[in-house]
Design an enzyme around this catalytic site. Structure first.
Site, PDB file in Angstrom:
ATOM      1  CD  GLU A 159      35.798  44.074  45.849  1.00 11.08           C
ATOM      2  OE1 GLU A 159      35.807  44.990  45.017  1.00 11.08           O
ATOM      3  OE2 GLU A 159      36.699  43.209  45.943  1.00 11.08           O
ATOM      4  CD  GLU A 176      38.080  49.128  34.628  1.00  9.95           C
ATOM      5  OE1 GLU A 176      38.549  48.982  35.763  1.00  9.95           O
ATOM      6  OE2 GLU A 176      37.907  50.239  34.104  1.00  9.95           O
ATOM      7  CG  HIS A 200      40.590  47.282  38.285  1.00  8.08           C
ATOM      8  ND1 HIS A 200      39.480  48.080  38.488  1.00  8.08           N
ATOM      9  CD2 HIS A 200      40.902  46.743  39.483  1.00  8.08           C
ATOM     10  CE1 HIS A 200      39.146  48.025  39.768  1.00  8.08           C
ATOM     11  NE2 HIS A 200      39.993  47.222  40.385  1.00  8.08           N
ATOM     12  CE  LYS A 241      40.718  48.206  43.625  1.00  8.93           C
ATOM     13  NZ  LYS A 241      39.702  47.141  43.570  1.00  8.93           N
ATOM     14  NE  ARG A 258      48.123  42.111  45.520  1.00  8.20           N
ATOM     15  CZ  ARG A 258      46.920  42.440  45.085  1.00  8.20           C
ATOM     16  NH1 ARG A 258      46.019  42.904  45.931  1.00  8.20           N
ATOM     17  NH2 ARG A 258      46.595  42.298  43.807  1.00  8.20           N
ATOM     18  CB  SER A 316      38.641  39.019  43.544  1.00  7.52           C
ATOM     19  OG  SER A 316      39.328  40.006  44.292  1.00  7.52           O
ATOM     20  CD  GLN A 373      42.740  39.566  45.798  1.00  7.80           C
ATOM     21  OE1 GLN A 373      42.173  38.513  46.087  1.00  7.80           O
ATOM     22  NE2 GLN A 373      42.083  40.624  45.358  1.00  7.80           N
TER      23      GLN A 373
END
Length: 253
Positions: free
Chosen positions: A46, A86, A143, A170, A213, A232, A236
């Site tokens: 991405e 967002e 988001h 998403k 995740r 990001s 994560q």
């Protein structure tokens, strides 16, 4: 749940695919990050264009896209300008947002484009129309960094994204408790039980949401986001660790 084929991967089939963001400010940072992502456990990359210092100079943005495409080879590329509203790095006028995304799609360097549902139905449909013309898949996203909506609201938002024409829907939400994570997972399982539904990407952010995740194969989320270097979003994991956990989970299902 349907599948979406992008280059050499099928989103919505098997082990959730790992997407790694490229979030550099300068061209040098972006290219170094792209090389690291290419050599990692990532399935797709991405480009978080909102980090890029020259993103509003489209000639430079297009050239950066071409270099990225050359570095990443056959790895699918998702183009994302995450707005400040967002959780992104820059504010952007709605007309400029549409123009930037449409022009990025028209370069032929992309495989997927992220479109924020909060931009409004007309904006989403305009960008999707261009994406269709160029064979680019549309990821319509939402988001919420403040809370986790109710299960009903999460389902409503995801279904609305599909009705607008999303190839992939998403949603990323912030849990205030572990129960919020269960709310997100329950909504994911319910919507992906519908064979007519497009693939979905769902995640609960932060430390409490880490489990979301890695359990996508059980509940239906088709893509998970990992890191190679700069993260990001909160929560994560490193791509290599994420890949190992996903594989272990898959073998024991």
């Amino acid at each position: 749940m349907r599948q979406v084929k992008v280059r050499n991967i099928e989103i919505g089939a098997g082990i959730p695919k790992i997407c790694v963001p490229i979030a550099g400010v300068t061209d040098e940072e972006i290219m170094a990050a792209a090389e690291a992502v290419r050599d990692s456990a990532a399935d797709l990359a991405e480009w978080r264009a909102d980090w890029y210092e020259n993103v509003f100079d489209f000639e430079k943005t297009e050239e950066t896209l071409r270099v990225l495409r050359n570095i990443l080879g056959e790895m699918p590329v998702l183009f994302t300008f995450r707005t400040a509203e967002e959780g992104g790095e820059k504010a952007i006028d709605k007309k400029v947002y549409v123009e930037l995304n449409r022009r990025a799609v028209q370069t032929g360097m992309l495989d997927l484009v992220d479109i924020e549902a909060s931009a409004g139905d007309k904006v989403v449909k305009d960008i999707i129309e261009t994406a269709r013309e160029y064979g680019v898949k549309a990821v319509v996203s939402n988001h919420d960094f403040q809370k986790t909506p109710s299960r009903e609201e999460i389902l409503f938002r995801l279904r609305n994204m599909q009705e607008l024409g999303a190839d992939i829907a998403k949603i990323a939400v912030m849990p205030r408790s572990r129960k919020d994570v269960l709310t997100l997972l329950a909504a994911t399982e319910e919507i992906t039980s519908d064979p007519a539904q497009c693939p979905v990407i769902t995640m609960s952010m932060g430390r409490d949401g880490v489990i979301s995740r890695i359990c996508g194969e059980a509940f239906g989320s088709a893509v998970t986001f990992g890191t190679v270097g700069r993260a990001s979003a909160p929560g994560q994991m490193k791509a290599e660790e994420l890949a190992a956990l996903l594989e272990l989970f898959h073998k024991n299902m």
